[in-house]
Design an enzyme around this catalytic site. Sequence first.
Site, PDB file in Angstrom:
ATOM      1  N   GLY A 109     -26.610-121.032  -5.512  1.00 51.79           N
ATOM      2  CA  GLY A 109     -25.434-120.220  -5.847  1.00 51.79           C
ATOM      3  C   GLY A 109     -25.787-119.003  -6.673  1.00 51.79           C
ATOM      4  O   GLY A 109     -25.339-117.882  -6.382  1.00 51.79           O
ATOM      5  N   SER A 110     -26.606-119.205  -7.690  1.00 54.48           N
ATOM      6  CA  SER A 110     -26.992-118.096  -8.579  1.00 54.48           C
ATOM      7  C   SER A 110     -27.793-117.042  -7.838  1.00 54.48           C
ATOM      8  O   SER A 110     -27.568-115.837  -8.004  1.00 54.48           O
ATOM      9  CB  SER A 110     -27.823-118.612  -9.754  1.00 54.48           C
TER      10      SER A 110
ATOM     11  N   SER B   9     -33.918-125.371 -11.005  1.00 58.56           N
ATOM     12  CA  SER B   9     -33.281-126.549 -10.430  1.00 58.56           C
ATOM     13  C   SER B   9     -34.167-127.750 -10.720  1.00 58.56           C
ATOM     14  O   SER B   9     -35.332-127.755 -10.349  1.00 58.56           O
ATOM     15  CB  SER B   9     -33.142-126.373  -8.909  1.00 58.56           C
ATOM     16  N   ILE B  10     -33.617-128.758 -11.383  1.00 59.42           N
ATOM     17  CA  ILE B  10     -34.448-129.920 -11.692  1.00 59.42           C
ATOM     18  C   ILE B  10     -34.824-130.682 -10.430  1.00 59.42           C
ATOM     19  O   ILE B  10     -35.754-131.476 -10.438  1.00 59.42           O
ATOM     20  CB  ILE B  10     -33.775-130.868 -12.705  1.00 59.42           C
ATOM     21  N   ASP B  11     -34.123-130.416  -9.329  1.00 62.94           N
ATOM     22  CA  ASP B  11     -34.362-131.170  -8.098  1.00 62.94           C
ATOM     23  C   ASP B  11     -35.694-130.847  -7.428  1.00 62.94           C
ATOM     24  O   ASP B  11     -36.161-131.602  -6.594  1.00 62.94           O
ATOM     25  CB  ASP B  11     -33.245-130.897  -7.087  1.00 62.94           C
TER      26      ASP B  11
ATOM     27  N   MET C 287     -31.120-137.949 -11.338  1.00 60.76           N
ATOM     28  CA  MET C 287     -30.468-136.872 -10.614  1.00 60.76           C
ATOM     29  C   MET C 287     -31.347-136.415  -9.450  1.00 60.76           C
ATOM     30  O   MET C 287     -32.489-136.808  -9.331  1.00 60.76           O
ATOM     31  CB  MET C 287     -30.167-135.714 -11.564  1.00 60.76           C
TER      32      MET C 287
ATOM     33  N   GLY D 192     -30.044-121.838  -9.088  1.00 62.49           N
ATOM     34  CA  GLY D 192     -30.219-122.436  -7.777  1.00 62.49           C
ATOM     35  C   GLY D 192     -29.642-121.552  -6.689  1.00 62.49           C
ATOM     36  O   GLY D 192     -29.532-120.331  -6.833  1.00 62.49           O
TER      37      GLY D 192
END
Length: 197
Positions: A68-69, A112-114, A156, A66
């Site tokens: 940060g990565s 990202s699952i989002d 989530m 995400g």
Amino acid sequence: QGYEGLVEGGDNIKQANWLSVSNIIQLGGTVIGSARCKAFTTRAGRLRAARNLVEHGITNLCVIGGDGSLTGADIFRSEWAGLLEELVQNGQISEEVARDNCRLNIVGLVGSIDNDFCGTDMTIGTDSALHRIMEVIDAITTTAQSHQRTFVLEVMGRHCGYLALVSGLASGADWLFIPESPPEEGWEDLMCERLGE
């Protein structure tokens, strides 16, 4: 273990072969592990990561993550020449090794699952998360019907309601909360009226 593996080195960096990746396609999550790495947020940590990569002759990275990565990947790429120069000055690598590894190529993939990143239709992990949510909904729907109960399911997504919205549509949910559209005043009465119907 993500950047943690780069910083720590050793057995964390190994070549994937046919046997190590066989029978993993159906597994949820990641078999290579994932970790938040405070050390990589520092220049000293990135210096250790650079040394570990150079020792293995790795100058191509595929970063799945995400914000940060991917931010970390961009910083690492921009500092790469300076990190190699520092390793040469410290006597940890030779100038020849620095020349041979002078360029770091990075491909960033949004994991990202989002599903909250622009420029991609669906981020890595979203489809798996939706399938898992639907499995759970299928399992509890029968129980809810047999006991004539209402079930509340939280999924989530943090600030993104994509998983909630799509799984709510797919399952025929009676009521849905998503962060992009906060409930209006009096929502409790409206929800009870809807459920009563």
